[in-house]
Design an enzyme around this catalytic site. Structure first.
Site, mmCIF file in Angstrom:
data_model
loop_
_atom_site.group_PDB
_atom_site.id
_atom_site.type_symbol
_atom_site.label_atom_id
_atom_site.label_comp_id
_atom_site.label_asym_id
_atom_site.label_seq_id
_atom_site.Cartn_x
_atom_site.Cartn_y
_atom_site.Cartn_z
ATOM 1 C CD GLU A 34 -30.191 -38.283 16.040
ATOM 2 O OE1 GLU A 34 -29.414 -38.930 15.178
ATOM 3 O OE2 GLU A 34 -30.685 -39.031 17.017
ATOM 4 C CG ASP A 36 -30.980 -31.863 22.985
ATOM 5 O OD1 ASP A 36 -30.667 -30.642 22.347
ATOM 6 O OD2 ASP A 36 -31.986 -32.187 23.495
ATOM 7 C CE LYS A 115 -40.219 2.505 10.536
ATOM 8 N NZ LYS A 115 -39.873 2.072 11.926
ATOM 9 C CE LYS A 291 -34.824 -0.952 2.913
ATOM 10 N NZ LYS A 291 -34.053 -2.117 3.264
ATOM 11 C CB CYS A 433 -54.810 28.740 42.946
ATOM 12 S SG CYS A 433 -54.851 26.672 42.375
#
Length: 678
Positions: A34, A36, A115, A291, A433
């Site tokens: 529907e 579409d 977050k 916040k 080395c």
């Protein structure tokens, strides 16, 4: 209004309604067929009447032509980062700072949100229509990603009609990818032989930065709103929580896990609930954002260090996973330290594939009780460095074997030793080395040492393996013919490297000392030694008693310095570097920094954290040291000042807990300017 225009408007309104229910509310009202059918009818009518086509039509989501680059967008209201805390005391310290600054004894009301681990974006709506989308960028300037954002189904191209829509409204939020969508994307990529992404965040970021919007349109991206930036000719509620509800009423996706909490106990309860539920959410989060809910109180609290005083990100502990130790191998470092490294069955930890983890030394292996073949618990410390935090002994198979530490160097077969009082094994061969020689040369050419631009690790590896270079002085004997024989080294690259070597001949005493790679002598110690002795001859002649009188140098460092200059080979290397043939030089003598009486940095121990926008961390460090400061890498009770740039993390939290003064970048730049003018 024409009948066809009215019909087009009805189709658009119906399609927007269905899109909101399907993509935002996850509650489809009609079958796909529907939807579409309505979309096909709309596209047909718009094709017949292109004069009625508008940018906010649902038919215009899937992007058009590819772009050659992204334009720049200046944020009228900067997109700030948040300070982080990682433990309960850090949040409680934040709550206390808020109440102290507001002179309040009662509980604060906070708005708590997830977050999200995605990419921050800005959506600008003009009279309810999406006209621009941008990335966060550096907070002041981002990239224009409007064409790509228009393809994201959860982002409305037009806000749902209401009488109180502002003329200009900038909505901010996070674009991210669900775990299921990420897995589908990678499965498709594998089948097609395309790039596979490491984690959902990288996939989301890469999808948003496609030059071809049609590629973005095929990526399973979604969006949640978390705030507002620019607001003109309109009003919004004076509560952050109520603003989010208003945005939701306008059709903007808002997480259903947003809670208004009064008092720290309620916030901590919400944090614990989210932490327990994080794995069942279906998308990645790495903490809770807290916040102050009142916009009036937010304005009173203001900002510091490019972050708001009224918000904090309370991040989760590092994620842990189980995997198996396949083997333990040994690496040889610059000073001969032999470090065991666990080779692991690859496992995804905090969004990154981990296949190796350092075991530090024999004491750590013994503490863990680790055996090859064990199942272990792996985490990424600070979500960065892989580490083994425990062994699951109940899962130990019969065929495990102990970790056998070498008695000879795994690279050069020389004897190894364990010095009394140290936890590490060391190869005794020194620069004989090859492994130590490679690492010593890599240190010598590094940016904070001799700063030989273009002399990367792979070039050093080739030079040592082909026995073209044995000492630092040999680097300055290289010529174009030798360099162009190296892999991936063309004529132009060779010429650039030779010019960098020539430039490096002029340096500073402190850089030269640091480049020598004396054990325990970092940049700050090298600066102190250069300032204290002024000349190399004076430093070489210094005894341990004299050395321990230098700022921040104790008996151990003094002993390492004394032993270094007692080694005949080291003196020969230095003489070779300073010979007329090589010509390393610096201004002499180097005087101790003279601090003006009004210089606020002189004599202070300072820690830098976060990213700076005005200059690099290294440049800031150089300026501070030149003014007589000691710049440290960690916060302690001895720290006098923390300078916090953008995205300051755990160091800022620790400084606040220790009541150490905090300075933002703007104040640092102002004082540096005043000090340089003095």
């Amino acid at each position: 209004m024409e009948q066809i225009e009215q019909h087009i408007l009805r189709l658009r309104k119906q399609l927007r309604h269905w899109e909101y229910l399907y993509y935002v509310e996850a509650a489809p009202e009609v079958p796909d067929s529907e939807y579409d059918r309505f979309m096909a009818e709309l596209r047909t009518l718009e094709a017949e009447r292109p004069d009625l086509l508008t940018a906010d039509s649902p038919s215009q989501r899937v992007g058009g032509q590819a772009q050659s680059s992204f334009g720049q967008v200046r944020h009228e209201v900067p997109m700030l980062s948040l300070d982080n805390v990682f433990e309960e005391p850090g949040f409680l310290a934040f709550d206390k700072r808020v109440r102290d600054r507001l002179k309040r004894d009662d509980d604060m009301t906070y708005c708590c949100e997830l977050k999200l681990d995605g990419l921050a974006v800005s959506l600008l709506y003009e009279n309810g229509e999406l006209v621009r989308a941008a990335t966060r960028g550096d907070g002041a300037t981002g990239e224009d990603i409007t064409a790509n954002v228009r393809t994201i189904r959860t982002i409305p191209l037009r806000l749902q009609d209401h009488d109180n829509l502002p003329r200009l409204l900038e909505i901010r939020g996070e674009v991210f990818m669900s775990e299921a969508g990420f897995l589908r994307l990678n499965e498709t990529a594998k089948r097609e032989g395309s790039k596979v992404f490491a984690n959902p965040r990288n996939a989301a970021a890469g999808s948003l930065r496609q030059l071809d919007p049609s590629i973005t349109a095929r990526r399973p991206l979604t969006f949640y709103c978390y705030g507002v930036g620019l607001l003109e000719d309109g009003e919004l509620p004076e509560s952050h929580w109520e603003r989010l509800q208003q945005f939701k009423a306008w059709g903007v996706p808002v997480s259903d896990r947003v809670r208004r909490c009064t008092g720290s106990a309620a916030v901590l309860d919400f944090y614990r609930q989210v932490h327990e539920a994080r794995l069942s959410l279906g998308f990645d989060i790495d903490g809770v954002v807290i916040k102050v809910d009142s916009l009036a109180l937010q304005q009173r609290l203001g900002f510091v260090a490019r972050a708001p005083r009224w918000a904090i990100a309370y991040k989760f502990p590092a994620q842990e996973q189980l995997t198996r130790v396949r083997d333990v191998e040994f690496q040889v470092g610059r000073t001969g330290a032999i470090t065991p490294v666990a080779r692991l069955e690859p496992v995804l930890v905090s969004g990154a594939m981990v296949s190796n983890a350092t075991l530090h030394n024999a004491d750590e292996v013994e503490r863990l009780g680790l055996m090859i073949g064990d199942t272990v618990i792996v985490r990424r410390a600070g979500d960065v460095i892989p580490q083994i935090v425990g062994v699951v002994t109940s899962e130990r198979p019969a065929e495990v074997r102990p970790v056998a530490f070498p008695t000879q160097c795994p690279v050069c077969s020389s004897d190894v030793e364990r010095v009394e009082g140290e936890a590490v094994l060391r190869c005794t061969a020194g620069l004989v080395c090859a492994a130590q020689r490679k690492e010593a040369l890599k240190h010598f050419v590094s940016r904070r040492a001799m700063d030989i631009d273009g002399m990367g690790d792979k070039i050093i590896d080739q030079l040592v393996e082909r026995e073209l270079v044995k000492t630092p002085a040999d680097l300055f004997r290289l010529n174009k013919e030798i360099l162009t024989r190296l892999d991936r080294m063309g004529s132009k690259s060779a010429q650039n490297l030779l010019e960098a070597l020539e430039k490096a001949r002029q340096t500073t005493f402190a850089r030269f000392l640091y480049a020598l790679g004396i054990r325990e002598v970092g940049e700050a110690t090298a600066v102190n030694l250069a300032a204290a002795y002024g000349t190399l001859d004076a430093l070489i002649a210094a005894d341990i008693d004299s050395l321990t009188g230098v700022q921040d140098i104790g008996n151990i460092v003094a002993t390492h310095v004394r032993h270094f200059f007692e080694e005949t080979h080291n003196i020969e290397v230095i003489q070779d570097l300073l010979s007329p043939a090589i010509g390393i030089r610096w201004p002499e003598p180097v005087a101790a920094p003279v601090a003006a009486s009004d210089n606020p940095f002189a004599g202070k121990t300072i820690v830098l954290t976060g990213s700076l926008s005005s200059l690099s961390r290294d440049e800031a460090k150089d300026h501070l040291v030149a003014l007589g400061a000691r710049v440290s890498g960690s916060v302690s009770a001895k720290t006098d000042l923390l300078i916090a740039g953008e995205a300051a993390g755990s160091k800022l939290s620790k400084a606040q807990q220790l009541n150490i003064p905090v300075m933002d970048e703007a104040e640092m730049m102002r004082l540096l300017g005043e000090s340089s003018d003095a």
